[in-house]
Design a protein around this motif. Structure first.
Motif, mmCIF file in Angstrom:
data_model
loop_
_atom_site.group_PDB
_atom_site.id
_atom_site.type_symbol
_atom_site.label_atom_id
_atom_site.label_comp_id
_atom_site.label_asym_id
_atom_site.label_seq_id
_atom_site.Cartn_x
_atom_site.Cartn_y
_atom_site.Cartn_z
ATOM 1 N N MET A 14 41.343 63.019 -23.678
ATOM 2 C CA MET A 14 41.978 63.221 -23.793
ATOM 3 C C MET A 14 41.964 62.542 -25.296
ATOM 4 N N MET A 60 44.683 55.430 -20.390
ATOM 5 C CA MET A 60 44.360 53.457 -19.576
ATOM 6 C C MET A 60 43.904 54.492 -18.615
ATOM 7 N N MET A 120 51.148 50.993 -23.252
ATOM 8 C CA MET A 120 50.963 52.157 -22.396
ATOM 9 C C MET A 120 52.155 53.240 -22.343
ATOM 10 N N THR A 121 53.659 51.596 -22.476
ATOM 11 C CA THR A 121 54.351 51.796 -22.816
ATOM 12 C C THR A 121 55.139 52.761 -21.188
ATOM 13 N N LYS A 178 51.957 59.991 -17.246
ATOM 14 C CA LYS A 178 51.864 59.185 -18.551
ATOM 15 C C LYS A 178 51.392 58.912 -19.331
ATOM 16 N N ALA A 179 49.534 58.240 -19.020
ATOM 17 C CA ALA A 179 49.033 57.688 -19.704
ATOM 18 C C ALA A 179 48.033 58.984 -20.531
ATOM 19 N N ILE A 180 48.777 60.183 -19.647
ATOM 20 C CA ILE A 180 47.861 61.180 -20.010
ATOM 21 C C ILE A 180 49.139 61.905 -21.040
ATOM 22 N N ASN A 181 49.744 61.040 -21.771
ATOM 23 C CA ASN A 181 50.718 61.902 -22.489
ATOM 24 C C ASN A 181 51.780 63.278 -22.169
ATOM 25 N N MET A 182 51.960 62.731 -20.777
ATOM 26 C CA MET A 182 52.944 64.653 -20.491
ATOM 27 C C MET A 182 54.375 64.453 -20.378
ATOM 28 N N THR A 183 55.390 65.600 -20.395
ATOM 29 C CA THR A 183 56.498 64.981 -20.985
ATOM 30 C C THR A 183 57.259 65.251 -19.532
ATOM 31 N N ARG A 223 55.807 60.283 -27.276
ATOM 32 C CA ARG A 223 54.714 60.636 -26.934
ATOM 33 C C ARG A 223 54.082 60.866 -28.285
ATOM 34 N N ARG A 224 54.190 61.206 -29.432
ATOM 35 C CA ARG A 224 53.655 61.341 -30.248
ATOM 36 C C ARG A 224 52.371 60.220 -31.043
ATOM 37 N N GLY A 261 44.910 67.045 -18.635
ATOM 38 C CA GLY A 261 45.893 66.925 -19.890
ATOM 39 C C GLY A 261 45.053 67.694 -21.045
ATOM 40 N N ARG A 304 52.222 57.756 -28.462
ATOM 41 C CA ARG A 304 50.684 57.553 -27.612
ATOM 42 C C ARG A 304 49.994 58.004 -27.583
ATOM 43 N N SER A 305 50.026 59.007 -27.556
ATOM 44 C CA SER A 305 48.727 59.878 -27.672
ATOM 45 C C SER A 305 47.666 59.318 -27.998
ATOM 46 N N VAL A 331 49.039 69.467 -21.883
ATOM 47 C CA VAL A 331 49.601 68.201 -23.040
ATOM 48 C C VAL A 331 49.062 68.626 -24.598
ATOM 49 N N GLN A 384 56.414 67.522 -17.105
ATOM 50 C CA GLN A 384 55.002 68.456 -17.019
ATOM 51 C C GLN A 384 54.953 67.635 -15.810
#
Lengths: 272, 221, 220
Positions: free
Chosen positions: A181, A109, A66-67, B122-127, A101-102, A129, A104-105, A133, B130
């Motif tokens: 997501m 989790m 999940m980084t 982070k897990a829903i990929n926000m900047t 980010r690209r 999200g 990870r989309s 996002v 955000q």
């Protein structure tokens, strides 16, 4: 100590590329090595469960994917592309935030402690999200999120704040939020560990539904051996930061090959 | 001279001063909030230069006296070509000083938001932007409101110092009346009561209800 | 605007002397505040309800009104009744009273942080109230109170310039006097600021270290 990056392909090719690949992944905190040279492939649509004693590095595997944790060596690939690295002049270099980010989309989790946003209702948690996002129109995001909340049996609680929901209910909303997501890979990090025994079933039932739908690749860490045995395609037993043994659940639970696996399973069975 | 006569003679002047105090208080609060947000966020910046600058600001303003800062801004800054009238210098000095304390409240509140919230965002990929705006700040806001309730009272009290650069606030008027009448108990006593009533029965209840409203809005109540 | 170094060195002894007075004012005021704060908090814990209510409101009153005004009040009210207090005496009373109210809140927080079970355990071994406070409550209430007490020690130091308004010859008073004589404000006010920083930053640092040391020592 720099690694020779030329040993890692820029992207995975072939007919049968795994959805997730950990290649020689190392993770340490200072002098303490948490994961040592992890190699693990997870196929598309596969449900892999990680078990093992606490401190064996199980959760770290999910958090790296999940980084949420950076890795100290090796490369993680998702859907054929490197996640932790990117190509530059023909070799892999550490990935930029935009690259992460690209990729990870594709990953979603769920956490042990749910981590719902307390200042948003169940529905708002789910559309946050997609709207912020993914840039999805609010109406569309709401319609989709309602379907998902319905799927996890939480549609009637859509306007409740997390503080009004039980642990099991919060976890089901968290699953809907992650699914909203549209990830290709779902990670479940001890999602039942913080729950009262009587509500564990409502969460595991939702995960069973996802497994039956066969569309998601899933990686799960759990202490629920029965559940792991029921739904996994493969079970990995972690010990001391490495995979000690992995096999289909029927084999691993009925006929463990390694002594440490036997000891662990005996200890767990006795405790129950 | 009875106290009633005293009030008849000098009450209006005190109220004029109280009005100036009120305006100074509101303006100083606005400056404080702006400074606190800006420097609180800068204190958490990964950029060392930005973080260092904010730390130096906070340490200087918290490490010296408000009175010293006020006099410095009013008497010394003009020598560098920055001239403010006394009214502006007053609320700016109070705002800059209290903003440094507020910055620490902002920083502390942001750090007090559970780690899981950052991870879920982070897990829903926000900047990062955000995450801060949509997830962390709204929660940090509720966390920092109670200590801001105390800081706002400190701002009100801090504005009394502007009398020393001759801004005609309540403190200033009380001193003037004291000089002409020598009725110190009545004069300073009345001023004390005015500050007290405003702080205890206007500012504090307002902040408390604001806290409750925000906590409710954010689903905590 | 040029900074005049020669003049700065010339002024320095006078400023250092004033720094000593500032420290004396802060130390004296703090000594009063430490004791007064204890009185104020214990008064609020007596079973005599009218006393607790009155003291509680008194603390609120002192905390929500400006110190500057309190300094004037203490200094000018005496003469109206024929009591003449020197600037130093009234200054110390005002600042001690103000910070006593703050410290009482710090003590209260410390006492309230001691779990209720400790009081019950004390009752169970038949300790008197005085014994309970002395042997159990205060030792446990102190470590969480240290950081608050330290903050107000630095706070009282930074508030001493307000005593300049009634003629206590501390740092600010000296800077004002020098400025008024010479019509130069850059050096005096900047020096005051630097002297304040030079004392308050290390003090705050040592307080943090001291707090950590006490916590370690008490196994917390």
């Amino acid at each position: 100590m720099t690694e020779d990056m030329s040993q890692y392909p820029l992207q995975l090719e072939g007919d049968n590329i795994p959805m997730v690949r950990f290649q020689n992944v190392r993770k340490s905190y200072g002098a303490l090595t948490v994961l040592d040279n992890l190699n693990l492939d997870i196929d598309m649509g596969e449900m892999v469960t990680i078990i093992g004693p606490s401190g064996s590095g199980k959760t770290t595997v999910l958090r790296m994917l999940m980084t949420l944790e950076t890795i100290n060596g090796g490369v993680i690939y998702v859907d054929g592309e490197p996640l932790t690295h990117m190509e530059k002049n023909g070799v892999l270099v550490p990935a930029s935030p935009a690259h992460i980010r690209r990729i990870r989309s594709k990953i979603g989790m769920c956490f042990q402690h749910f981590n719902l946003f307390p200042h948003m209702t169940a529905l708002q948690n789910c559309i946050e999200g997609p709207v912020q996002v993914l840039g999805m129109p609010r109406k569309k995001a709401e319609a989709r999120s309602l379907e998902l909340l319905d799927m996890v049996g939480m549609a009637d609680k859509r306007d409740q704040y997390p503080s009004r929901l039980s642990g099991g209910q919060q976890q089901r909303v968290a699953i809907a939020r992650a699914l909203a997501m549209r990830p290709k890979v779902m990670l479940f990090d001890e999602v039942t560990s913080a729950l009262d025994p009587e509500v564990i079933g409502e969460v595991t039932n939702v995960i069973r539904k996802l497994v039956d739908a066969h569309s998601l690749t899933m990686l799960m860490v759990t202490h629920q051996m029965g559940f792991a045995k029921d739904i996994s395609d493969r079970v990995c037993f972690f010990f001391n930061g490495a995979i000690e043994e992995q096999a289909a659940p029927s084999e691993l639970f009925e006929n463990p090959q390694r002594e440490r696996t036997q000891q662990f399973l005996n200890a767990v069975l006795e405790a129950n | 001279m009875s106290y009633l006569e005293f009030l008849q003679a000098h009450g209006p002047r005190m109220l004029d001063g109280a009005l100036i105090t009120l305006v100074q208080f509101v303006l100083a609060t606005v400056v404080s909030v702006g400074i606190a947000l800006a420097f609180g966020l800068m204190r958490l910046s990964p950029n060392r230069a930005v973080k260092g600058f904010a730390t130096v600001y906070v340490e200087i303003f918290r490490g010296t006296s408000l009175l010293v800062q006020l006099f410095w801004i009013f008497f010394v800054l003009p020598l560098f070509g920055i001239t403010m009238d006394k009214f502006t210098a007053g609320f700016i000095a109070v705002g800059l000083n209290m903003g440094a304390y507020g910055a620490e409240l902002v920083r502390g509140a942001i750090l007090a938001v559970p780690k899981g919230q950052w991870e879920a965002a982070k897990a829903i990929n926000m900047t990062p932007a955000q995450r801060m705006r949509r997830i962390i700040l709204p929660q940090a806001f509720v966390i920092m409101l109670p200590p801001w309730g105390n800081l706002v009272i400190e701002i009100l009290k801090g504005t009394a110092l502007v009398a020393l650069i001759s801004v005609t606030d309540l403190m200033f008027q009380a001193r003037q009346i004291n000089i002409s009448t020598f009725l110190s108990v009545q004069t300073f006593g009345t001023a004390l009561i005015l500050y007290y009533v405003f702080a205890r029965f206007c500012v504090t209840p307002f902040m408390r209800s604001f806290e409750r409203k925000m906590a409710f809005k954010i689903g905590r109540a | 605007m040029q900074w005049r170094w020669e003049w700065t060195w010339e002024l320095l002894p006078r400023f250092l002397d004033a720094t000593g007075k500032t420290l004396m004012a802060a130390g004296g005021g703090y000594a009063i505040a430490v004791v007064l704060g204890l009185v104020l908090v214990l008064a609020q814990r007596t079973p005599f309800r009218p006393l607790t209510v009155v003291v509680r409101e008194l603390v609120e009153f002192i905390r929500s009104t400006p110190l500057l005004l309190q300094v004037f009040f203490v200094f000018y009210v005496g003469p109206q009744f024929g009591i003449n207090l020197s600037p130093w005496t009234s200054g110390l009373i005002a600042i001690g009273l103000h910070y006593g109210a703050y410290l009482s809140e710090v003590y209260r927080g410390g006492i309230e942080s001691v779990p209720k079970g400790q009081w019950e355990a004390a009752t169970a071994i038949n300790m008197s109230t005085v014994q309970t406070y002395r042997r159990l409550i205060i030792p446990q209430a102190l470590p969480p109170a240290i950081s608050g007490m330290g903050n107000y020690l630095v706070g009282i130091f930074k508030d001493t310039p307000m005593l300049s308004v009634i003629g206590v010859a501390e740092l600010m008073h000296t800077a004002n006097a020098v400025g008024a004589q010479s019509y130069r404000y850059l050096e005096p006010y900047t020096m005051v600021g630097i002297l304040f920083l030079a004392i308050s930053l290390p003090t705050a640092f040592f307080i943090t270290r001291f707090e950590q040391w006490v916590r370690r020592k008490m196994g917390m």
